[in-house]
Write a protein that holds these residues in place. Structure first.
Motif, PDB file in Angstrom:
ATOM      1  N   ASP A 270      -1.773  -4.234  -7.061  1.00  0.00           N
ATOM      2  CA  ASP A 270      -3.068  -4.435  -6.977  1.00  0.00           C
ATOM      3  C   ASP A 270      -3.196  -6.266  -7.057  1.00  0.00           C
ATOM      4  OD1 ASP A 270      -3.892  -2.079  -6.553  1.00  0.00           O
ATOM      5  OD2 ASP A 270      -4.803  -1.797  -8.307  1.00  0.00           O
TER       6      ASP A 270
ATOM      7  N   VAL B  99      -1.520  -7.572  -3.871  1.00  0.00           N
ATOM      8  CA  VAL B  99      -2.418  -7.413  -2.650  1.00  0.00           C
ATOM      9  C   VAL B  99      -3.550  -8.507  -2.890  1.00  0.00           C
ATOM     10  CG1 VAL B  99      -4.132  -5.908  -1.755  1.00  0.00           C
ATOM     11  CG2 VAL B  99      -1.802  -5.079  -2.283  1.00  0.00           C
ATOM     12  N   LYS B 100      -4.109  -8.942  -3.791  1.00  0.00           N
ATOM     13  CA  LYS B 100      -5.443  -9.620  -3.982  1.00  0.00           C
ATOM     14  C   LYS B 100      -4.990 -11.055  -3.699  1.00  0.00           C
ATOM     15  CE  LYS B 100      -8.936 -11.214  -6.816  1.00  0.00           C
ATOM     16  NZ  LYS B 100      -9.418 -11.143  -8.488  1.00  0.00           N
TER      17      LYS B 100
ATOM     18  N   ALA C 181       0.997  -1.437   0.023  1.00  0.00           N
ATOM     19  CA  ALA C 181      -0.073   0.098  -0.021  1.00  0.00           C
ATOM     20  C   ALA C 181       0.849   1.112  -0.030  1.00  0.00           C
ATOM     21  CB  ALA C 181      -0.882  -0.096   1.263  1.00  0.00           C
TER      22      ALA C 181
ATOM     23  N   VAL D  46       0.549  -0.522 -11.129  1.00  0.00           N
ATOM     24  CA  VAL D  46      -0.196  -0.351 -10.021  1.00  0.00           C
ATOM     25  C   VAL D  46      -1.134  -1.543 -10.000  1.00  0.00           C
ATOM     26  CG1 VAL D  46      -2.240   0.973  -9.257  1.00  0.00           C
ATOM     27  CG2 VAL D  46      -0.187   1.902  -9.585  1.00  0.00           C
ATOM     28  N   GLY D  47      -1.260  -2.055 -11.466  1.00  0.00           N
ATOM     29  CA  GLY D  47      -2.036  -3.265 -11.749  1.00  0.00           C
ATOM     30  C   GLY D  47      -1.285  -4.468 -11.015  1.00  0.00           C
TER      31      GLY D  47
ATOM     32  N   LYS E 270       2.467   1.652  -3.568  1.00  0.00           N
ATOM     33  CA  LYS E 270       1.497   2.149  -4.508  1.00  0.00           C
ATOM     34  C   LYS E 270       1.025   3.501  -4.393  1.00  0.00           C
ATOM     35  CE  LYS E 270      -3.239   1.481  -6.092  1.00  0.00           C
ATOM     36  NZ  LYS E 270      -4.537   0.623  -5.825  1.00  0.00           N
TER      37      LYS E 270
END
Length: 66
Positions: free
Chosen positions: A55, A58-59, A31, A51-52, A34
Motif C-alpha cells: 500500500d 502504491v501511494k 495490485a 500488505v502495508g 496484493k
C-alpha cells in the motif's frame, strides 16, 4: 528486499526514468501481488505488514510526476 523483488518480478531493473506506461504497469503489478497474497495466505501480522508495504509503494507511485 521487497522493492528488489518487485524490480526482479517486473523486469524493470534497468529502468530509471519513470513514464506513464511504467507507472500504470507497476500499479497494476502491485495490485496483482496484493490480491494474490490476500487470497492465498491467512490473515496474520506478517501478511498485514507486507500488505502495508505494498500500500505504501502504491501511494508513493501514485505521487510520481511523469
Amino acid at each position: 528486499m521487497f522493492f528488489g523483488l518487485v524490480k526482479w518480478w517486473t523486469g524493470d531493473v534497468a529502468s530509471t526514468t519513470p513514464d506513464v506506461a511504467g507507472k500504470k504497469r507497476n500499479l497494476q503489478r502491485l495490485a496483482e501481488a496484493k490480491a494474490i497474497l490476500v487470497k492465498e495466505y491467512p490473515d496474520c501480522a506478517p501478511l498485514r505488514q507486507l500488505v502495508g508495504k505494498i500500500d505504501a509503494a502504491v501511494k508513493s507511485l501514485q505521487q510520481w510526476k511523469v
